[in-house]
Design an enzyme around this catalytic site. Structure first.
Site, mmCIF file in Angstrom:
data_model
loop_
_atom_site.group_PDB
_atom_site.id
_atom_site.type_symbol
_atom_site.label_atom_id
_atom_site.label_comp_id
_atom_site.label_asym_id
_atom_site.label_seq_id
_atom_site.Cartn_x
_atom_site.Cartn_y
_atom_site.Cartn_z
ATOM 1 N N ASP A 146 -6.512 -2.080 -6.048
ATOM 2 C CA ASP A 146 -7.306 -1.247 -4.997
ATOM 3 C C ASP A 146 -7.089 0.171 -4.986
ATOM 4 O O ASP A 146 -7.179 0.847 -4.263
ATOM 5 C CB ASP A 146 -7.474 -1.756 -3.895
ATOM 6 N N ASP A 201 -3.339 1.179 -3.978
ATOM 7 C CA ASP A 201 -3.944 2.386 -3.052
ATOM 8 C C ASP A 201 -3.445 3.761 -3.537
ATOM 9 O O ASP A 201 -3.362 4.593 -2.675
ATOM 10 C CB ASP A 201 -3.623 1.940 -1.705
ATOM 11 N N GLN A 260 0.828 -1.237 -0.042
ATOM 12 C CA GLN A 260 -0.068 -0.041 -0.066
ATOM 13 C C GLN A 260 0.948 1.332 -0.037
ATOM 14 O O GLN A 260 1.680 1.338 0.976
ATOM 15 C CB GLN A 260 -0.994 0.124 1.426
#
Length: 317
Positions: free
Chosen positions: A165, A144, A121
């Site tokens: 994501d 992210d 992330q």
């Protein structure tokens, strides 16, 4: 609201401030005056934090290609001028830019997390603030990239790239005429609505989704929260999108509650007949709620977005 205040940031010392953070620090808490921070062209390598109660701040550049805010924090390694008790830890605290002041605007700016692929992330920007708008901005990263955490946000004519994501959180966001680029296999969205009573969700309106030339490697999204809600309307999808479209994040229970909708999308990736059965195509009367600015600007007697769109301050002001 009081008269707009203008300040200029230039790393060569020719402006009012040499760093973006110094300009933000000059804005008083409880600010009610629109403060336009004009960024001279350059690559600004430092984490940036817009605190709560430092409201009505605008970042304005000439062009996003030459005005870049970048840093390389990851969820597991954070170097920041603010303590973790202020910005948070992990994914929440690793944004290159963190915006917590309401009524924030950015125009012609690139927000980048330069951590390399495989770093986990690595957030380019986290937005935890209401009534924020981004015009002609770029959001660059891998996993992210764009953390739309809380509040209402509007993005227009923006470019967003990533792999896993890379548009995520639980805000109420409308992304209009944006270019979504899928750099490698993964998931575009991870929306985290936790209850059917929440009005949050992401709407992609008249957007373009592109890939790296390969086919069938990207999901449109998966539910980070059980009631995750994502709508794609009038959006072009190239062949990078998997025919099934959506993923349940390894939990069949999410299929009962997630709200994943499409409406009049087109392109080789818009295979509505092959989508997972727990997603669906919206009817015309259902789509009306999502395909207008009222999705993020619902109070007709107290509008913010229509006013915002009329008071944008260009760099040359």
């Amino acid at each position: 609201m009081a008269t707009t205040r203008m300040v200029r940031v230039s790393q060569d010392g020719s402006g009012d401030y040499c760093s973006v953070q110094d300009a933000i620090d000059s804005v008083p808490l409880g600010n009610t005056c629109r403060t336009v921070i004009r960024l001279s062209p350059g690559i600004y390598r430092q984490p940036v934090y817009v605190p709560k109660r430092k409201n009505f701040i605008t970042f304005a550049g000439i062009s996003p290609e030459i005005t870049v805010l970048t840093w390389n924090n990851t969820a597991s390694k954070i170097e920041h001028h603010q303590a973790s008790r202020v910005i948070g830890t992990g994914t929440f605290g690793c944004g290159s830019v963190i915006v917590e002041g309401e009524d924030f605007i950015a125009e012609n700016i690139t927000f980048e997390n330069s951590a390399p692929e495989g770093s986990g992330q690595a957030v380019a920007i986290r937005v935890t603030a209401d009534r924020c708008a981004f015009y002609n901005c770029r959001f660059l990263g891998w996993q992210d990239t764009l953390y739309l955490h809380h509040g209402k946000q509007y993005l227009k004519d923006c470019y967003i790239e990533g792999s896993v994501d890379f548009i995520f959180g639980n805000s109420t966001a409308l992304l209009e005429h944006c270019h979504i680029h899928c750099k490698s296999q993964g998931f575009i969205t991870a929306q985290s609505r936790k209850s059917s009573q929440e009005s949050t969700g992401y709407v992609f309106l008249r957007c373009v989704i592109t890939g790296n030339g390969q086919s069938g490697y990207m999901y449109l999204g998966r539910p980070w929260g059980p009631f995750g809600r994502v709508v794609l309307a009038y959006t072009y999808m190239d062949a990078c999108i998997r025919n099934v479209g959506w993923h349940n994040w390894g939990n069949a229970e999410n299929e009962r509650s997630a709200c994943f909708y499409e409406y009049r999308c087109f392109g080789p990736g818009s295979c509505s007949s092959e989508r997972v059965p727990w997603s669906r195509e919206l009817m015309d009367d259902e789509a009306g709620h999502f395909v207008h600015h009222s999705f993020v600007d619902p109070e007709q007697d107290r509008p913010w977005l229509c006013l915002r769109m009329g008071v944008k301050t260009p760099y040359s002001a």
